[in-house]
Design a protein around this motif. Sequence first.
Motif, PDB file in Angstrom:
ATOM      1  N   THR A  23       0.837  -1.199   0.000  1.00 46.71           N
ATOM      2  CA  THR A  23       0.000   0.000   0.000  1.00 46.71           C
ATOM      3  C   THR A  23       0.873   1.250   0.000  1.00 46.71           C
ATOM      4  OG1 THR A  23      -1.719  -1.146   1.238  1.00 46.71           O
ATOM      5  CG2 THR A  23      -1.790   1.244   1.265  1.00 46.71           C
ATOM      6  N   VAL A  34      -2.511   0.025  -4.159  1.00 48.12           N
ATOM      7  CA  VAL A  34      -2.089  -1.272  -3.622  1.00 48.12           C
ATOM      8  C   VAL A  34      -1.367  -1.983  -4.751  1.00 48.12           C
ATOM      9  CG1 VAL A  34      -2.826  -3.487  -2.696  1.00 48.12           C
ATOM     10  CG2 VAL A  34      -4.006  -1.406  -1.992  1.00 48.12           C
ATOM     11  N   CYS A  95      -5.450  -5.548  -1.501  1.00 44.00           N
ATOM     12  CA  CYS A  95      -4.792  -5.555  -0.192  1.00 44.00           C
ATOM     13  C   CYS A  95      -5.311  -6.752   0.610  1.00 44.00           C
ATOM     14  CB  CYS A  95      -5.077  -4.256   0.552  1.00 44.00           C
ATOM     15  SG  CYS A  95      -4.113  -4.058   2.049  1.00 44.00           S
TER      16      CYS A  95
END
Length: 112
Positions: A23, A34, A95
């Motif tokens: 991130t 991400v 993520c």
Amino acid sequence: MRAHLARSERSSERAVVGFSCGTSIDFGAREARVNGRPVELARKDFDIVALLAKRPGQVFDRAMVHDLAWDEPGDPSVVTEHIRRIRRAFAQAGCETDPIATQWGVGYSWRA
């Protein structure tokens, strides 16, 4: 004039901060990514992400998040919905770990 441009360029370079899970947040451009993929965040959602990410590990309760992210009085319970949307947006961008930690009974913090 050159000094001003150099300062401006240096400050924009420092606006991107990397975190776990690939991130990165560009505070100057108001973008989160991400692994290079953009995270689709509404304006207020990004305000909350910026608030938390600038102070990783610090816990903010809903009222504090609301007071700092909104410039007007209102109901801090809306923060819960924004946090849910932020988590979903980061998950959709790839993520694997939730970037926002919940401290039950206390509030939310950004995972460093």
